[in-house]
Design a protein around this motif. Structure first.
Motif, PDB file in Angstrom:
ATOM      1  N   ALA A 179       0.959  -0.962   0.104  1.00 39.19           N
ATOM      2  CA  ALA A 179       0.140  -0.178  -0.308  1.00 39.19           C
ATOM      3  C   ALA A 179       0.761   1.254  -0.004  1.00 39.19           C
ATOM      4  O   ALA A 179       2.166   1.161   0.655  1.00 39.19           O
ATOM      5  CB  ALA A 179      -0.450   0.017   1.535  1.00 39.19           C
ATOM      6  N   PHE A 180       0.386   2.011  -0.308  1.00 38.30           N
ATOM      7  CA  PHE A 180       1.071   3.397  -0.706  1.00 38.30           C
ATOM      8  C   PHE A 180       0.156   4.805  -0.820  1.00 38.30           C
ATOM      9  O   PHE A 180      -0.871   4.485  -1.308  1.00 38.30           O
ATOM     10  CB  PHE A 180       2.341   3.974  -2.043  1.00 38.30           C
ATOM     11  N   SER A 181       1.029   5.505  -0.633  1.00 37.62           N
ATOM     12  CA  SER A 181      -0.463   6.929  -0.930  1.00 37.62           C
ATOM     13  C   SER A 181       0.783   8.548  -0.384  1.00 37.62           C
ATOM     14  O   SER A 181       2.090   8.359  -0.136  1.00 37.62           O
ATOM     15  CB  SER A 181      -1.481   7.109   0.335  1.00 37.62           C
ATOM     16  N   GLY A 182       0.117   9.778  -1.603  1.00 36.61           N
ATOM     17  CA  GLY A 182       1.002  10.266  -1.254  1.00 36.61           C
ATOM     18  C   GLY A 182       1.802  11.060  -2.659  1.00 36.61           C
ATOM     19  O   GLY A 182       1.181  10.055  -3.658  1.00 36.61           O
ATOM     20  N   ASP A 183       2.533  11.406  -3.264  1.00 33.95           N
ATOM     21  CA  ASP A 183       3.393  11.986  -3.782  1.00 33.95           C
ATOM     22  C   ASP A 183       4.621  11.183  -3.630  1.00 33.95           C
ATOM     23  O   ASP A 183       5.000  11.139  -2.382  1.00 33.95           O
ATOM     24  CB  ASP A 183       3.593  13.143  -4.642  1.00 33.95           C
ATOM     25  N   ILE A 184       5.953  11.780  -4.255  1.00 38.72           N
ATOM     26  CA  ILE A 184       7.000  11.809  -4.748  1.00 38.72           C
ATOM     27  C   ILE A 184       7.782  12.457  -3.545  1.00 38.72           C
ATOM     28  O   ILE A 184       8.728  12.579  -2.776  1.00 38.72           O
ATOM     29  CB  ILE A 184       7.890  11.863  -5.826  1.00 38.72           C
ATOM     30  N   ASN A 185       6.632  13.501  -2.848  1.00 37.44           N
ATOM     31  CA  ASN A 185       7.856  14.958  -2.163  1.00 37.44           C
ATOM     32  C   ASN A 185       7.321  14.520  -0.679  1.00 37.44           C
ATOM     33  O   ASN A 185       8.010  15.033   0.171  1.00 37.44           O
ATOM     34  CB  ASN A 185       7.316  16.112  -2.263  1.00 37.44           C
TER      35      ASN A 185
END
Length: 391
Positions: A257-263
């Motif tokens: 699972a992941f969430s967000g952007d590269i920053n």
């Protein structure tokens, strides 16, 4: 026994001397009674006897570092920290109920995993923030889910785990440094020693997480993690990696699972056995090994409808001119070659030009799915994919 508010005052008076400390050799108790229901420490605490509090608050206050030491770990019911500097744990501190983070950090030696702030079976915490957390090792007892309030001097960098069962003891610490050149570990965790399924490994930070029960972990990144500096990295490409003790290399721990952007974002690993790994951090999946695939990410499947409307009338593979010595072969679903062109320049319009299936140019190949093979001889590359021919 003196009233608790008087005890706190006397300890404050002792704390004005750099050499002062509260030495506990036995028979001291803190009771929960009235508004002054605790013990306020403004000086070092040396515990050399059983100090097992079942009620009341023992807090750490003041403007300078307080050291907790001695030959016996103290067991507290509630504690809080409100100090301009830190509480340095030279001995483990067990908390049965609440740790209230107000200001200041609990620090334990980062080169000694046996000393930590321990949240016992029902222990919890409140108020954790960038200015108040654990900057060494934190631990828990008999939990299957917990978020460790760990970080560096300036930032809270928690690690959350979910295990397959209650773990008797799990410990965790955060390190804001390159795992290849660690200050507190006996060995380098060389970021170049990795399995080929890993592209790049973070050289900014890592966590130590130890438990004998299989678990998933969730860690988060921010701008300071530097993942945006990795070429072509995206949030989807971020994975959890771990230094496997047995093979002494970094291996993939996954991305369920992941969430967000590269920053800024978070990623959750697959299930693994934490005690098999010396450290965990962020990695990325490998980039394609050739620039042609990087520059042409849509290279794959195509749709062709040669009806003369000017849309998808012919098969166009972008940038084939990067390799003038190329070839295109197309096969039907039976594996029979129906089209072949050396030095292809967008000639395929749904007609056969080879083999026994050359059709009338007025009819062309039948509608359906076809398989293609592109060879770029100048670049020593080869690609395969499918195209759907619509009539």
């Amino acid at each position: 026994m003196k009233p608790l508010h008087l005890i706190a005052f006397l300890l404050f008076a002792q704390g004005v001397s750099a050499q002062s400390a509260l030495h506990h050799a036995g028979n001291m108790q803190v009771h929960n009674g009235g508004p002054n229901r605790g013990l306020g420490l403004h000086t070092n605490f040396i515990n050399n006897a059983v100090f097992d509090q079942s009620e009341g608050l023992v807090g750490f206050y003041g403007n300078t570092t307080i050291e907790v030491s001695g030959n016996t770990p103290a067991h507290l019911w509630d504690t809080e920290i409100m100090i301009l500097d830190r509480v340095f744990l030279q001995n483990t501190l067990h908390v049965k109920n609440n740790v209230n983070f107000v200001d200041g950090n609990f620090l334990s030696p980062k080169d000694n995993q046996a000393v930590f702030l321990n949240f016992m079976d029902q222990g919890f915490f409140t108020g954790e923030n960038d200015q108040s957390k654990v900057t060494g090792f934190a631990a828990i007892n008999n939990r299957s889910f917990f978020s460790f309030p760990v970080g560096d001097n300036a930032l809270l960098r928690p690690l959350t785990f979910e295990s397959e069962g209650a773990t008797p003891l799990a410990i965790c610490a955060y390190f804001d440094e390159n795992p290849a050149t660690p200050s507190f570990l006996p060995q380098s965790l060389d970021t170049d020693r990795k399995v080929r399924d890993i592209g790049t490994i973070s050289e900014r930070e890592f966590w130590i997480f130890q438990s004998d029960v299989p678990a998933k972990v969730t860690i988060s990144w921010n701008v300071g993690s530097g993942l945006a500096l990795i070429p072509n990295a995206t949030a989807e490409s971020v994975i959890v990696v771990g230094w496997l003790k047995s093979s002494k290399q970094w291996v993939v721990l996954g991305n369920t699972a992941f969430s967000g952007d590269i920053n800024q974002g978070f990623v959750t690993s697959d299930t693994f056995l934490p005690s098999d790994y010396a450290a965990i951090t962020f990695g990325t999946i490998p980039l394609p090994t050739d620039t042609f695939a990087v520059n042409n990410p849509t290279l794959g499947n195509y749709f062709l409808s040669p009806n003369g409307d000017g849309v998808n009338d012919f098969l166009m593979i972008d940038n084939m001119d990067e390799s003038p010595n190329n070839s295109l072969r197309i096969f039907n679903r039976f594996g029979q070659k129906v089209f072949e062109k050396i030095n292809y320049t967008n000639e395929f319009r749904g007609d056969s030009n080879t083999g026994s299936l050359i059709m009338s140019q007025d009819i062309g190949l039948p509608e359906g799915v076809y398989y293609y093979l592109v060879t770029l001889d100048d670049l020593n590359l080869q690609y395969t994919g499918y195209l759907f021919l619509d009539r």
